[in-house]
Enzyme design. Structure first.
Site, PDB file in Angstrom:
ATOM      1  N   HIS A  29     -15.901  15.686 -12.111  1.00 17.01           N
ATOM      2  CA  HIS A  29     -15.348  16.815 -12.342  1.00 17.01           C
ATOM      3  C   HIS A  29     -16.485  17.944 -12.389  1.00 17.01           C
ATOM      4  CE1 HIS A  29     -16.749  17.460 -16.691  1.00 17.01           C
ATOM      5  NE2 HIS A  29     -16.841  16.034 -16.832  1.00 17.01           N
ATOM      6  N   ASP A  75     -23.310  16.607 -18.428  1.00 18.31           N
ATOM      7  CA  ASP A  75     -21.828  16.547 -18.278  1.00 18.31           C
ATOM      8  C   ASP A  75     -21.069  18.016 -17.936  1.00 18.31           C
ATOM      9  OD1 ASP A  75     -19.034  16.039 -18.641  1.00 18.31           O
ATOM     10  OD2 ASP A  75     -19.219  15.883 -20.632  1.00 18.31           O
ATOM     11  N   GLU A 104     -11.425  18.701 -16.248  1.00 20.89           N
ATOM     12  CA  GLU A 104     -11.417  17.432 -16.744  1.00 20.89           C
ATOM     13  C   GLU A 104     -11.436  17.513 -18.514  1.00 20.89           C
ATOM     14  OE1 GLU A 104     -13.721  13.687 -18.442  1.00 20.89           O
ATOM     15  OE2 GLU A 104     -13.932  16.019 -18.582  1.00 20.89           O
TER      16      GLU A 104
END
Ligand SMILES: [Zn+2]
Length: 511
Positions: A167, A177, A214
């Protein structure tokens, strides 16, 4: 990751009748108790905030207004009041430093030992006398999201797809992340692009997917999966997910059991950047004796897959083999403003060497799956995993029939494995037989699904893997949930369904 899923906290708070929810990360979990905090170390300072969705995507992921169908222009949409994955209480993440002021003002009994954190407060649980005035102004616009896909068309079997996904959206800078994964995917795309320019084509089609949203209930991947459901059910060979590619140097993978061998064999071919030994060597050492699941080689360890990232729709709705992998490490700034380039280059992956190693692992895996004459899905190892896992769960009802079915599944896997392990036997096969075998290998995982889904979560079709109301893996979901509720009739019925699915899958392989 030291966290449960935030959404489970919201779900629990809502069920218990809370008016609102304040979430903070205690330094015991991700801060000074663990070690040096940012900017001197990888752990979270008392001023960091873990942002993140609290939607109930463990009930159904994706756009809450289109559960089970694609959220495209003109799609039918539920009224928000009917959307089961939307929380009905207010919630906001705060800093540990601010939580401390509220905790200090609480009276009442002291919390049980394992509820207490590391702040210098007595951790009393109230109620009151402190009062909090909570006023949130959260805009809720309908927003367009964009998934980007790129494909390398296969030469011999262009309809069959090996899908790689990561993502793109992040809570702040998203150093780990997901930007470590996004950087990895872009590098891999460049490398595959170079191969294509040099004339290389895989046997099957490789698709790279760059998912949007996401962080909001796995929405980009879920909606794409729902939109292409029929095609994916027929033609998806495997889904290979990398969300955060790197927050350290410890390889970790969760997967459907039939992918364990592919993972092990691939990481045996890639060097660990720090030691120069194979990643598999380093990984096996770290995992020895950890109460782990023995898989393909009997020594390696691939943990059962849960949720928490974009593989969910491909495993649980499509019913395809799926995996998720990362290089793990000390990481206390998840979803906060400190998860940035400085963090990554000083603590997570100085020199970006593990990101590079992940591009190699991911790329080799994709090329193997896309090039192999016979698909590298190992149902013998899968059967062994299922047998082992059945021994680990509590039983309320006799599981003899499930165990026998699992053995049958293993046996069918073993006879296919005998062909897969012998190139000469594969060469002697006719093209039609090979195509039939590959079709069976794809269908065998689909056969482990129940079209009606789980009792309380019909969107989740897979009978071996699902998630708890968090990200954690839940094995034999319908059965385990019935056992945990002490529901004998339910457990008996779910055990029958599971046994039936294993037999169905074994038959598919034998054919
Ligand atoms: Zn992520």
């Amino acid at each position: 990751m030291p966290y449960s899923y935030r959404g489970f906290k919201a779900y629990t708070a809502e069920k218990m009748g809370a008016a609102g929810l304040l979430i903070y990360s205690d330094p015991k979990d991700d801060g000074f108790v663990k070690g040096e905090v940012f900017p001197d170390g990888p752990w979270g300072p008392v001023g960091h905030i873990q942002r993140g969705a609290i939607t109930y995507d463990f009930l159904v992921p994706g756009d809450p207004l289109t559960p089970g169908w694609a959220s495209v222009e003109g799609a039918r949409r539920l009224p928000e009041a009917d959307a089961i994955s939307v929380p009905h209480i207010m919630s906001v993440p705060i800093k540990a430093r601010d939580a401390r002021e509220i905790l200090r003002a609480l009276q009442g009994p002291v919390a049980p030992e394992d509820w207490r954190g590391a702040l210098d407060v007595p951790y009393r649980i109230g109620p009151g006398p402190a009062r909090v005035h909570l006023k949130l102004d959260v805009p809720r616009p309908m927003t367009k999201i964009v998934d980007v896909t790129a494909r390398i068309r296969g030469r011999e079997e262009p309809d069959d797809i090996v899908l790689l996904g990561n993502h793109r959206d992040a809570w702040v800078f998203g150093g780990v992340d997901p930007s470590s994964g996004t950087a990895t995917m872009l590098e891999l795309a460049r490398a595959l692009g170079r191969l294509v320019q040099d004339g290389w084509r895989p046997r099957r089609t490789i698709v790279l997917a760059d998912w949007d949203a996401e962080e909001f209930a796995l929405t980009g991947s879920t909606e794409w999966g729902e939109q292409h459901l029929e095609e994916l059910r027929q033609h998806l060979v495997a889904y290979l997910n990398v969300d955060s590619s790197t927050s350290g140097s410890s390889f970790s993978a969760t997967a459907s059991g039939c992918l364990a061998r592919l993972i092990e064999e691939t990481i045996d071919d890639v060097a660990d950047p720090a030691t120069g030994r194979s990643i598999r060597d380093v990984w096996k050492k770290g995992r020895r004796g950890g109460g782990a699941t023995a898989l393909a080689s009997g020594a390696g360890v691939v943990a059962p897959i849960g949720s928490g990232s974009d593989h969910t729709v491909f495993l649980n709705l499509v019913g395809a083999p799926a995996l998720d992998m990362t290089f793990d490490g000390d990481y206390g700034v998840y979803h906060s403003a400190y998860d940035d380039y400085y963090w990554m280059t000083h603590f997570g992956d100085p020199g970006l060497r593990y990101m590079t190693a992940m591009a190699e692992v991911w790329g080799r895996m994709a090329m193997r799956a896309a090039a192999a004459d016979v698909l590298p899905l190992d149902y013998q190892a899968y059967g062994r995993q299922i047998g082992w896992l059945l021994g680990q769960i509590d039983t309320l009802v006799p599981l003899g029939e499930v165990r026998r079915a699992a053995k049958d599944f293993s046996k069918a896997g073993r006879s296919v494995r005998k062909i897969q392990g012998h190139p000469s036997r594969i060469e002697r096969m006719s093209a039609e037989d090979r195509a039939r075998l590959n079709q069976a290998l794809m269908s065998a995982e689909r056969a482990l699904c129940d079209p009606n889904g789980l009792p309380d979560r019909p969107w989740f079709k897979h009978l071996v893997y699902a998630c708890r109301y968090t990200y954690a893996a839940l094995l034999f979901p319908g059965l385990t949930e019935a056992v945990e509720q002490g529901n004998v009739a339910g457990a008996t019925q779910r055990a029958d369904l599971l046994a039936g699915a294993l037999r169905r899958s074994a038959r598919t392989l034998r054919r």
